[in-house]
Motif scaffolding. Sequence first.
Motif, PDB file in Angstrom:
ATOM      1  N   PRO A 160       2.144  13.448  -4.898  1.00 20.01           N
ATOM      2  CA  PRO A 160       0.792  12.946  -5.197  1.00 20.01           C
ATOM      3  C   PRO A 160      -0.191  13.259  -4.074  1.00 20.01           C
ATOM      4  N   LYS A 161      -1.464  13.040  -4.359  1.00 25.37           N
ATOM      5  CA  LYS A 161      -2.495  13.242  -3.349  1.00 25.37           C
ATOM      6  C   LYS A 161      -2.508  12.064  -2.363  1.00 25.37           C
ATOM      7  N   ASN A 162      -3.334  12.197  -1.335  1.00 25.98           N
ATOM      8  CA  ASN A 162      -3.494  11.151  -0.317  1.00 25.98           C
ATOM      9  C   ASN A 162      -2.179  10.794   0.376  1.00 25.98           C
ATOM     10  N   ARG A 163      -1.314  11.808   0.526  1.00 24.08           N
ATOM     11  CA  ARG A 163       0.010  11.535   1.106  1.00 24.08           C
ATOM     12  C   ARG A 163      -0.094  11.072   2.563  1.00 24.08           C
ATOM     13  N   ILE A 164      -1.086  11.580   3.308  1.00 22.06           N
ATOM     14  CA  ILE A 164      -1.226  11.184   4.707  1.00 22.06           C
ATOM     15  C   ILE A 164      -1.641   9.718   4.805  1.00 22.06           C
ATOM     16  N   LYS A 165      -2.542   9.289   3.938  1.00 21.24           N
ATOM     17  CA  LYS A 165      -2.971   7.891   3.945  1.00 21.24           C
ATOM     18  C   LYS A 165      -1.799   6.960   3.648  1.00 21.24           C
ATOM     19  N   ARG A 166      -0.844   7.444   2.877  1.00 19.68           N
ATOM     20  CA  ARG A 166       0.303   6.608   2.517  1.00 19.68           C
ATOM     21  C   ARG A 166       1.344   6.534   3.625  1.00 19.68           C
ATOM     22  N   LEU A 167       1.044   7.140   4.772  1.00 20.25           N
ATOM     23  CA  LEU A 167       1.917   6.993   5.930  1.00 20.25           C
ATOM     24  C   LEU A 167       1.475   5.836   6.829  1.00 20.25           C
ATOM     25  N   ALA A 168       0.404   5.162   6.436  1.00 21.02           N
ATOM     26  CA  ALA A 168      -0.068   4.019   7.214  1.00 21.02           C
ATOM     27  C   ALA A 168       0.735   2.776   6.856  1.00 21.02           C
ATOM     28  N   ILE A 169       0.966   1.934   7.848  1.00 25.98           N
ATOM     29  CA  ILE A 169       1.662   0.662   7.634  1.00 25.98           C
ATOM     30  C   ILE A 169       0.666  -0.465   7.862  1.00 25.98           C
ATOM     31  N   LYS A 170       0.426  -1.245   6.818  1.00 28.11           N
ATOM     32  CA  LYS A 170      -0.515  -2.366   6.907  1.00 28.11           C
ATOM     33  C   LYS A 170       0.291  -3.633   7.182  1.00 28.11           C
ATOM     34  N   ARG A 171       0.229  -4.092   8.410  1.00 35.47           N
ATOM     35  CA  ARG A 171       1.067  -5.207   8.829  1.00 35.47           C
ATOM     36  C   ARG A 171       0.730  -6.511   8.109  1.00 35.47           C
ATOM     37  N   LYS A 172      -0.476  -6.625   7.578  1.00 39.93           N
ATOM     38  CA  LYS A 172      -0.870  -7.841   6.877  1.00 39.93           C
ATOM     39  C   LYS A 172      -0.617  -7.766   5.373  1.00 39.93           C
ATOM     40  N   ALA A 173       0.000  -6.691   4.925  1.00 37.06           N
ATOM     41  CA  ALA A 173       0.281  -6.547   3.501  1.00 37.06           C
ATOM     42  C   ALA A 173       1.377  -7.520   3.075  1.00 37.06           C
ATOM     43  N   LYS A 174       1.508  -7.714   1.757  1.00 35.01           N
ATOM     44  CA  LYS A 174       2.564  -8.572   1.240  1.00 35.01           C
ATOM     45  C   LYS A 174       3.928  -7.977   1.600  1.00 35.01           C
ATOM     46  N   PHE A 175       4.923  -8.838   1.609  1.00 33.04           N
ATOM     47  CA  PHE A 175       6.253  -8.426   2.059  1.00 33.04           C
ATOM     48  C   PHE A 175       6.765  -7.221   1.267  1.00 33.04           C
ATOM     49  N   ARG A 176       6.622  -7.243  -0.040  1.00 28.41           N
ATOM     50  CA  ARG A 176       7.120  -6.143  -0.868  1.00 28.41           C
ATOM     51  C   ARG A 176       6.400  -4.843  -0.540  1.00 28.41           C
ATOM     52  N   VAL A 177       5.080  -4.911  -0.352  1.00 29.53           N
ATOM     53  CA  VAL A 177       4.290  -3.718  -0.020  1.00 29.53           C
ATOM     54  C   VAL A 177       4.669  -3.208   1.367  1.00 29.53           C
ATOM     55  N   LEU A 178       4.834  -4.124   2.302  1.00 34.85           N
ATOM     56  CA  LEU A 178       5.216  -3.733   3.653  1.00 34.85           C
ATOM     57  C   LEU A 178       6.583  -3.054   3.660  1.00 34.85           C
ATOM     58  N   MET A 179       7.519  -3.597   2.901  1.00 31.10           N
ATOM     59  CA  MET A 179       8.851  -2.994   2.796  1.00 31.10           C
ATOM     60  C   MET A 179       8.754  -1.577   2.222  1.00 31.10           C
ATOM     61  N   TYR A 180       7.903  -1.404   1.223  1.00 33.97           N
ATOM     62  CA  TYR A 180       7.748  -0.085   0.598  1.00 33.97           C
ATOM     63  C   TYR A 180       7.111   0.904   1.571  1.00 33.97           C
ATOM     64  N   GLN A 181       6.117   0.443   2.324  1.00 28.38           N
ATOM     65  CA  GLN A 181       5.480   1.323   3.301  1.00 28.38           C
ATOM     66  C   GLN A 181       6.466   1.766   4.379  1.00 28.38           C
ATOM     67  N   LEU A 182       7.267   0.835   4.849  1.00 31.49           N
ATOM     68  CA  LEU A 182       8.297   1.181   5.840  1.00 31.49           C
ATOM     69  C   LEU A 182       9.310   2.153   5.256  1.00 31.49           C
ATOM     70  N   HIS A 183       9.695   1.937   4.037  1.00 30.95           N
ATOM     71  CA  HIS A 183      10.645   2.819   3.350  1.00 30.95           C
ATOM     72  C   HIS A 183      10.104   4.246   3.310  1.00 30.95           C
ATOM     73  N   THR A 184       8.838   4.371   2.973  1.00 29.75           N
ATOM     74  CA  THR A 184       8.215   5.692   2.867  1.00 29.75           C
ATOM     75  C   THR A 184       8.020   6.338   4.239  1.00 29.75           C
ATOM     76  N   VAL A 185       7.451   5.590   5.154  1.00 30.27           N
ATOM     77  CA  VAL A 185       7.113   6.144   6.471  1.00 30.27           C
ATOM     78  C   VAL A 185       8.376   6.558   7.224  1.00 30.27           C
ATOM     79  N   LEU A 186       9.391   5.694   7.253  1.00 31.32           N
ATOM     80  CA  LEU A 186      10.633   6.034   7.949  1.00 31.32           C
ATOM     81  C   LEU A 186      11.325   7.224   7.285  1.00 31.32           C
ATOM     82  N   GLY A 187      11.248   7.272   5.957  1.00 28.86           N
ATOM     83  CA  GLY A 187      11.855   8.399   5.246  1.00 28.86           C
ATOM     84  C   GLY A 187      11.229   9.727   5.620  1.00 28.86           C
TER      85      GLY A 187
END
Length: 356
Positions: A160-187
């Motif tokens: 998908p587009k905006n792939r670089i923006k999806r490498l950001a981790i928003k520490r104040k996001a909900k737990f599920r969103v934060l887990m998904y961001q970590l999953h993506t970024v670490l991957g």
Amino acid sequence: MKLWLRRTHLLLALVSGLFLICLSLTGALLIYAKDIQYLTQSDKWTVTPAASALDFDDLIKHVSASTKQPVTLLMPEQRSDLAWQLQLANNRYVSVNPYNGQVLHEYDYYSTIYGFTMALHRWLLYEDGDKNRPLRNWVSVCALILIIEILLGFYIWVKPKNRIKRLAIKRKAKFRVLMYQLHTVLGVYFLIPLILIAYTGMAFNWKPQTKALLEFVMQGTVEERPKPPAVIPPLADTPLQVQKAFDNAQTVFPEGKLFRIYLPKKPTDNIGFRIENPGESHAYSWVWANPYSADIVASYDASQSSWTTQTWNFKYKFHIGDFAGPIVQLLWLLLALSPLYFTISGIYFWYKRHYK
């Protein structure tokens, strides 16, 4: 297409998840398993340094007399406070004080903290009646699945587009969103090292296949270590001259570090000195000596081997992260634990989607 990829990504995680968790935890533990062993059982693995160690002949005589077994392998240590390990003809090991020859501990290798963890990591502990380890293949399959999982996850992220923006981790996001961001970024960030760690792990079992892949990529050939000529044993019973043979071996590679000494198991075998020369990632150089005369019969300098060969030889040190100090080891600890996180978080996302 994206839905099919996600389902495949999940299915592979379900098939291999428990095994990947096992490999992740044991791989992380192996990085520090020997240090844990030394700290928790210091009486078995550490010694008080003295002025100098016994020469090899005296040390071997002490151990053989104490155990009533011939010695087949001697593993000296670079650290002066560590006991040396010797393998006996009955395949048991002893931990020995190199300064006085005292046997501190006799053991089965896979009963130690390090040995048990390694056996669980490499072949899930299972041996059949013929001492074969068939689950090594399943461990390698799981490592291959991990590579496929990483590549699938990377494709799902990069398509998908905006792939670089999806490498950001928003520490104040909900737990599920934060887990998904970590999953993506670490991957994404762990993509290359994790693939290489999994590949080098498979290389311990699927040697021909992984070697062929490396040779294809590098357009070179991995050199085979030469075999020394067989020894003609003397007619009379002649003692081995291990120390003299080592002194002669040092003249071949004077700057090398001794890693292991392989003693003859048959009268026609040489003494083999495995040595780490400057420029090597691990001890892959050898000197062979006649055990009765102590004369050097052959040598192999792995530091002068081809670039493809040295890359192949680097696989062990790379796999365990033991090539650039404690900071890299700490990074390798995080890398080793990441499949645990990917598996658990991936199953968590699936559960939340289907059982809200």
